[in-house]
Design a protein around this motif. Structure first.
Motif, mmCIF file in Angstrom:
data_model
loop_
_atom_site.group_PDB
_atom_site.id
_atom_site.type_symbol
_atom_site.label_atom_id
_atom_site.label_comp_id
_atom_site.label_asym_id
_atom_site.label_seq_id
_atom_site.Cartn_x
_atom_site.Cartn_y
_atom_site.Cartn_z
ATOM 1 N N GLN A 65 33.016 -35.652 43.692
ATOM 2 C CA GLN A 65 34.360 -35.185 43.382
ATOM 3 C C GLN A 65 34.303 -33.880 42.598
ATOM 4 O O GLN A 65 33.549 -33.775 41.629
ATOM 5 C CB GLN A 65 35.115 -36.234 42.580
ATOM 6 C CG GLN A 65 35.368 -37.495 43.349
ATOM 7 C CD GLN A 65 36.167 -38.501 42.536
ATOM 8 O OE1 GLN A 65 36.540 -38.254 41.400
ATOM 9 N NE2 GLN A 65 36.414 -39.643 43.118
ATOM 10 N N VAL B 237 38.485 -31.438 37.987
ATOM 11 C CA VAL B 237 39.939 -31.401 38.043
ATOM 12 C C VAL B 237 40.422 -30.023 37.603
ATOM 13 O O VAL B 237 39.958 -29.485 36.600
ATOM 14 C CB VAL B 237 40.527 -32.492 37.121
ATOM 15 C CG1 VAL B 237 42.035 -32.456 37.148
ATOM 16 C CG2 VAL B 237 40.016 -33.851 37.538
ATOM 17 N N ASP C 240 44.661 -33.733 30.889
ATOM 18 C CA ASP C 240 43.267 -33.761 31.312
ATOM 19 C C ASP C 240 42.851 -35.209 31.546
ATOM 20 O O ASP C 240 43.553 -36.136 31.172
ATOM 21 C CB ASP C 240 42.365 -33.151 30.229
ATOM 22 C CG ASP C 240 42.585 -31.655 30.076
ATOM 23 O OD1 ASP C 240 42.860 -30.994 31.085
ATOM 24 O OD2 ASP C 240 42.476 -31.160 28.935
ATOM 25 N N LEU C 241 41.667 -35.374 32.122
ATOM 26 C CA LEU C 241 41.121 -36.714 32.282
ATOM 27 C C LEU C 241 40.660 -37.234 30.924
ATOM 28 O O LEU C 241 40.224 -36.472 30.069
ATOM 29 C CB LEU C 241 39.919 -36.690 33.229
ATOM 30 C CG LEU C 241 40.189 -36.341 34.685
ATOM 31 C CD1 LEU C 241 38.879 -36.298 35.459
ATOM 32 C CD2 LEU C 241 41.134 -37.332 35.315
ATOM 33 N N THR C 242 40.751 -38.534 30.751
ATOM 34 C CA THR C 242 40.220 -39.147 29.538
ATOM 35 C C THR C 242 38.692 -39.119 29.627
ATOM 36 O O THR C 242 38.135 -38.979 30.723
ATOM 37 C CB THR C 242 40.705 -40.598 29.386
ATOM 38 O OG1 THR C 242 40.169 -41.365 30.480
ATOM 39 C CG2 THR C 242 42.223 -40.678 29.369
ATOM 40 N N GLU D 190 36.676 -41.556 29.510
ATOM 41 C CA GLU D 190 36.259 -42.661 30.377
ATOM 42 C C GLU D 190 36.447 -42.301 31.850
ATOM 43 O O GLU D 190 35.585 -42.583 32.688
ATOM 44 C CB GLU D 190 37.039 -43.930 30.026
ATOM 45 C CG GLU D 190 36.730 -45.117 30.896
ATOM 46 C CD GLU D 190 35.297 -45.637 30.742
ATOM 47 O OE1 GLU D 190 34.883 -46.435 31.593
ATOM 48 O OE2 GLU D 190 34.610 -45.247 29.789
ATOM 49 N N GLN D 191 37.568 -41.666 32.202
ATOM 50 C CA GLN D 191 37.799 -41.252 33.586
ATOM 51 C C GLN D 191 36.767 -40.214 34.014
ATOM 52 O O GLN D 191 36.274 -40.243 35.141
ATOM 53 C CB GLN D 191 39.210 -40.682 33.739
ATOM 54 C CG GLN D 191 40.298 -41.712 33.642
ATOM 55 C CD GLN D 191 41.680 -41.089 33.562
ATOM 56 O OE1 GLN D 191 41.852 -39.997 33.003
ATOM 57 N NE2 GLN D 191 42.663 -41.772 34.109
ATOM 58 N N ASN D 192 36.434 -39.298 33.124
ATOM 59 C CA ASN D 192 35.448 -38.277 33.440
ATOM 60 C C ASN D 192 34.054 -38.889 33.580
ATOM 61 O O ASN D 192 33.273 -38.480 34.428
ATOM 62 C CB ASN D 192 35.452 -37.186 32.372
ATOM 63 C CG ASN D 192 35.098 -35.846 32.943
ATOM 64 O OD1 ASN D 192 35.195 -35.621 34.142
ATOM 65 N ND2 ASN D 192 34.681 -34.953 32.081
ATOM 66 N N ARG E 95 33.934 -40.482 36.964
ATOM 67 C CA ARG E 95 33.902 -39.459 38.008
ATOM 68 C C ARG E 95 32.499 -38.876 38.178
ATOM 69 O O ARG E 95 32.060 -38.589 39.288
ATOM 70 C CB ARG E 95 34.881 -38.339 37.655
ATOM 71 C CG ARG E 95 35.002 -37.257 38.707
ATOM 72 C CD ARG E 95 35.977 -36.185 38.285
ATOM 73 N NE ARG E 95 35.497 -35.371 37.213
ATOM 74 C CZ ARG E 95 34.677 -34.321 37.366
ATOM 75 N NH1 ARG E 95 34.259 -33.990 38.557
ATOM 76 N NH2 ARG E 95 34.289 -33.614 36.339
#
Length: 93
Positions: A37, A40, A75-77, A79-81, A84
């Motif tokens: 991915q 972002v 932005d991504l948190t 944890e999300q990053n 990813r």
């Protein structure tokens, strides 16, 4: 195959490469391994104006930064990053 959605060679290849690879993806007409991915893109900074909404690419250059129209995370948190960027199978946890 029903449990892991992969064949034994898929499990071995995914474990070695760190990517999510599966023959099931090929059956669906997709690539063998799930693509990485991309990062972002930053969200625009949008403010109210007289006739509607204006969006700014570089809000730090505004003299008096008015409040944004949208509320919430931009932005991504962490944890999300982490999910990813994780290698397979750690991304499944």
């Amino acid at each position: 195959m029903p449990v892991f959605h992969r064949t034994l060679p898929d499990l071995v290849y995914s474990g070695i490469s760190g990517r999510d690879c599966s023959m099931v993806r090929l059956d669906r007409g997709q690539s063998y391994c799930r693509p990485v991915q991309p990062p972002v893109s930053p969200q625009p900074y949008c403010t109210r104006s007289l006739g509607g909404v204006d969006c700014w690419q570089h809000p730090e250059q505004l003299v008096n930064q008015p409040p944004q129209v949208a509320q919430g995370p931009h932005d991504l948190t962490p944890e999300q990053n982490r999910i990813r960027l994780a290698r397979w199978p750690a991304a499944l946890e």
